[in-house]
Design a protein around this motif. Structure first.
Motif, PDB file in Angstrom:
ATOM      1  N   LEU A  98       0.831  -1.194   0.000  1.00 34.58           N
ATOM      2  CA  LEU A  98       0.000   0.000   0.000  1.00 34.58           C
ATOM      3  C   LEU A  98       0.871   1.251   0.000  1.00 34.58           C
ATOM      4  N   GLU A  99       0.316   2.328  -0.569  1.00 33.44           N
ATOM      5  CA  GLU A  99       1.002   3.618  -0.565  1.00 33.44           C
ATOM      6  C   GLU A  99       0.048   4.684  -0.063  1.00 33.44           C
ATOM      7  N   GLU A 100       0.534   5.535   0.821  1.00 31.61           N
ATOM      8  CA  GLU A 100      -0.258   6.676   1.262  1.00 31.61           C
ATOM      9  C   GLU A 100      -0.387   7.660   0.100  1.00 31.61           C
ATOM     10  N   ARG A 101      -1.611   8.025  -0.227  1.00 30.60           N
ATOM     11  CA  ARG A 101      -1.833   8.874  -1.400  1.00 30.60           C
ATOM     12  C   ARG A 101      -1.163  10.243  -1.252  1.00 30.60           C
ATOM     13  N   ALA A 102      -1.129  10.784  -0.052  1.00 26.80           N
ATOM     14  CA  ALA A 102      -0.586  12.129   0.136  1.00 26.80           C
ATOM     15  C   ALA A 102       0.923  12.123   0.322  1.00 26.80           C
ATOM     16  N   SER A 103       1.437  11.309   1.243  1.00 30.97           N
ATOM     17  CA  SER A 103       2.865  11.360   1.590  1.00 30.97           C
ATOM     18  C   SER A 103       3.716  10.376   0.794  1.00 30.97           C
ATOM     19  N   HIS A 104       3.062   9.380   0.188  1.00 29.69           N
ATOM     20  CA  HIS A 104       3.736   8.311  -0.556  1.00 29.69           C
ATOM     21  C   HIS A 104       4.549   7.375   0.343  1.00 29.69           C
ATOM     22  N   ALA A 105       4.341   7.455   1.663  1.00 36.33           N
ATOM     23  CA  ALA A 105       4.908   6.426   2.536  1.00 36.33           C
ATOM     24  C   ALA A 105       4.275   5.091   2.172  1.00 36.33           C
ATOM     25  N   ARG A 106       4.993   4.004   2.424  1.00 35.81           N
ATOM     26  CA  ARG A 106       4.542   2.689   1.974  1.00 35.81           C
ATOM     27  C   ARG A 106       4.360   1.739   3.157  1.00 35.81           C
ATOM     28  N   LEU A 107       3.349   0.886   3.020  1.00 38.44           N
ATOM     29  CA  LEU A 107       3.132  -0.203   3.951  1.00 38.44           C
ATOM     30  C   LEU A 107       3.232  -1.511   3.180  1.00 38.44           C
ATOM     31  N   ARG A 108       3.977  -2.447   3.734  1.00 36.18           N
ATOM     32  CA  ARG A 108       4.075  -3.783   3.138  1.00 36.18           C
ATOM     33  C   ARG A 108       3.672  -4.773   4.220  1.00 36.18           C
ATOM     34  N   LEU A 109       2.517  -5.430   4.024  1.00 38.78           N
ATOM     35  CA  LEU A 109       1.903  -6.229   5.064  1.00 38.78           C
ATOM     36  C   LEU A 109       1.635  -7.639   4.571  1.00 38.78           C
ATOM     37  N   LYS A 110       1.921  -8.612   5.403  1.00 36.42           N
ATOM     38  CA  LYS A 110       1.616 -10.005   5.116  1.00 36.42           C
ATOM     39  C   LYS A 110       0.314 -10.383   5.814  1.00 36.42           C
ATOM     40  N   THR A 111      -0.542 -11.131   5.113  1.00 33.71           N
ATOM     41  CA  THR A 111      -1.758 -11.614   5.746  1.00 33.71           C
ATOM     42  C   THR A 111      -1.419 -12.798   6.636  1.00 33.71           C
ATOM     43  N   GLU A 112      -1.942 -12.777   7.855  1.00 34.73           N
ATOM     44  CA  GLU A 112      -1.818 -13.872   8.805  1.00 34.73           C
ATOM     45  C   GLU A 112      -3.212 -14.192   9.317  1.00 34.73           C
ATOM     46  N   GLY A 113      -3.966 -14.976   8.526  1.00 37.59           N
ATOM     47  CA  GLY A 113      -5.372 -15.194   8.849  1.00 37.59           C
ATOM     48  C   GLY A 113      -6.128 -13.893   8.690  1.00 37.59           C
ATOM     49  N   ALA A 114      -6.768 -13.437   9.774  1.00 37.66           N
ATOM     50  CA  ALA A 114      -7.516 -12.179   9.731  1.00 37.66           C
ATOM     51  C   ALA A 114      -6.639 -10.983  10.084  1.00 37.66           C
ATOM     52  N   ALA A 115      -5.362 -11.217  10.390  1.00 39.25           N
ATOM     53  CA  ALA A 115      -4.454 -10.150  10.799  1.00 39.25           C
ATOM     54  C   ALA A 115      -3.518  -9.764   9.667  1.00 39.25           C
ATOM     55  N   LEU A 116      -2.856  -8.623   9.831  1.00 41.55           N
ATOM     56  CA  LEU A 116      -1.830  -8.146   8.908  1.00 41.55           C
ATOM     57  C   LEU A 116      -0.615  -7.741   9.727  1.00 41.55           C
ATOM     58  N   ARG A 117       0.563  -8.110   9.231  1.00 43.28           N
ATOM     59  CA  ARG A 117       1.797  -7.765   9.931  1.00 43.28           C
ATOM     60  C   ARG A 117       2.872  -7.413   8.894  1.00 43.28           C
ATOM     61  N   GLY A 118       3.637  -6.363   9.184  1.00 46.08           N
ATOM     62  CA  GLY A 118       4.682  -5.969   8.251  1.00 46.08           C
ATOM     63  C   GLY A 118       5.362  -4.704   8.697  1.00 46.08           C
ATOM     64  N   ASP A 119       5.547  -3.758   7.745  1.00 46.16           N
ATOM     65  CA  ASP A 119       6.258  -2.532   8.115  1.00 46.16           C
ATOM     66  C   ASP A 119       5.735  -1.335   7.344  1.00 46.16           C
ATOM     67  N   TRP A 120       6.002  -0.178   7.902  1.00 44.77           N
ATOM     68  CA  TRP A 120       5.708   1.139   7.312  1.00 44.77           C
ATOM     69  C   TRP A 120       7.056   1.775   6.982  1.00 44.77           C
ATOM     70  N   ARG A 121       7.194   2.298   5.761  1.00 43.07           N
ATOM     71  CA  ARG A 121       8.459   2.857   5.337  1.00 43.07           C
ATOM     72  C   ARG A 121       8.256   4.249   4.731  1.00 43.07           C
ATOM     73  N   SER A 122       9.154   5.147   5.112  1.00 45.74           N
ATOM     74  CA  SER A 122       9.184   6.487   4.522  1.00 45.74           C
ATOM     75  C   SER A 122      10.639   6.925   4.493  1.00 45.74           C
ATOM     76  N   GLY A 123      11.193   7.071   3.291  1.00 48.18           N
ATOM     77  CA  GLY A 123      12.608   7.383   3.171  1.00 48.18           C
ATOM     78  C   GLY A 123      13.445   6.277   3.782  1.00 48.18           C
ATOM     79  N   GLN A 124      14.304   6.616   4.716  1.00 47.20           N
ATOM     80  CA  GLN A 124      15.164   5.628   5.379  1.00 47.20           C
ATOM     81  C   GLN A 124      14.535   5.089   6.660  1.00 47.20           C
TER      82      GLN A 124
END
Length: 337
Positions: A302-328
């Motif tokens: 996913l990408e934030e439409r305004a800031s372009h920060a990114r989320l990369r999430l793995k599905t774990e059943g009904a949950a999501l786990r991963g990271d949020w990234r912006s620049g470094q």
């Protein structure tokens, strides 16, 4: 839907009844106009299991206003032009129709038909209620019915004189309306049937020509029974038992970024091409952060439409786990129902 933040509190809602039965009683559907003033016709849910009620109210407000359900003192979103009706409200399913009539440069109407598991508050999707083979059969049947209705309308229009330009324009509209892939379409759950709504042929500018509008295929429960999942039979027919499906899509989830910043995240259903939209909120600030992205092999990017920060999430059943990234900067993310 399940959130750490306090939802529609006593200033907006009457006290909630705390229930523990798996499927006990219909929910109490109240009009927001009771607290927000005349004309604010939007459903607010009370009664039943408090956690389930919370999930439903969050789903309704986030789904229709991209705004978390208001707390005491929060501004209520503009609701002029909206109305609703209860389609089904029993010990298993709450189903609503929300209509919105707005006029700007042109006037338009939109309708949504969310349905919920009364016991858990889960927002119900066709994937929950029907097997994969069942969804394919339903989609084919709905497409065949829509195609037959269009053919019948064309036959009627072609009997009109060639000088009838309105009829000729309509013929052009329907001839250009090619059958797309067989889709279940929007689902409307009623007491004795489920209606599958296929989109109209016309775009907004052509709607005055489109007498057919959205096509509705009403299928009685008895016809749908062979195509239902175990969970579908439990909710739609009150038969058997089944766990709540383990999928994060179409739901509202809560959790955190960096294990200390509480967030609320809602994802829609992925489209056929894998694209998915969503929104999330830092619970402290409650401002919507719109998302767009894609689902690939169990990973949601996913990408934030305004800031372009990114989320990369793995599905774990009904949950999501991963990271949020912006620049470094990279921070862990975890959300679940």
């Amino acid at each position: 839907m399940r959130f750490a933040a306090t939802l529609l509190s006593a200033a907006l809602l009457p006290p909630l009844a705390f229930g523990t039965a798996a499927h006990a009683a219909p929910l109490d559907v109240r009009d927001l106009s009771a607290t927000a003033g005349a004309g604010a016709h939007f459903p607010v849910i009370a009664g039943g299991n408090a956690k389930a009620t919370e999930r439903i109210n969050q789903a309704l407000f986030i789904g229709h206003f991209a705004q978390m359900a208001p707390r005491a003192g929060d501004a209520v979103p503009p609701i002029d032009g909206m109305s609703y009706r209860v389609l089904r409200n029993d010990s298993h399913v709450l189903s609503l129709q929300l209509d919105n009539d707005q006029c700007g440069n042109t006037c338009g109407h939109s309708s949504a038909t969310p349905a919920f598991d009364v016991a858990s508050g889960r927002h119900l999707l066709a994937d929950d209620l029907f097997t994969a083979q069942g969804r394919e059969a339903i989609a084919r049947k709905a497409l065949d019915a829509r195609t037959a209705a269009k053919r019948a309308e064309l036959a009627t229009l072609r009997r009109q004189p060639a000088t009838d330009m309105d009829a000729q324009d309509k013929i052009g509209l329907y001839e250009a309306c090619k059958p797309g892939p067989a889709l279940v379409g929007r689902m409307r759950v009623e007491a004795q049937a489920v209606v599958f709504v296929q989109p109209r042929c016309a775009n907004r500018a052509q709607r005055q020509l489109d007498d057919l509008g959205d096509h509705e295929s009403r299928m009685p429960m008895a016809e749908l029974r062979p195509w239902m999942s175990d969970y579908g039979r439990l909710l739609l027919l009150g038969e058997g038992s089944a766990p709540e499906p383990a999928s994060p899509f179409g739901q509202v989830l809560h959790g955190s970024i960096d294990a200390k910043l509480p967030i609320t995240l809602s994802l829609g259903e992925p489209r056929a091409d894998g694209k998915v939209d969503g929104v999330y909120f830092y619970d402290r600030y409650r401002a919507p952060i719109m998302l767009a992205g894609r689902v690939r092999d169990g990973t949601v990017e996913l990408e934030e439409r305004a800031s372009h920060a990114r989320l990369r999430l793995k599905t774990e059943g009904a949950a999501l786990r991963g990271d949020w990234r912006s620049g470094q900067k990279t921070l862990p993310v975890a959300v679940a129902p």
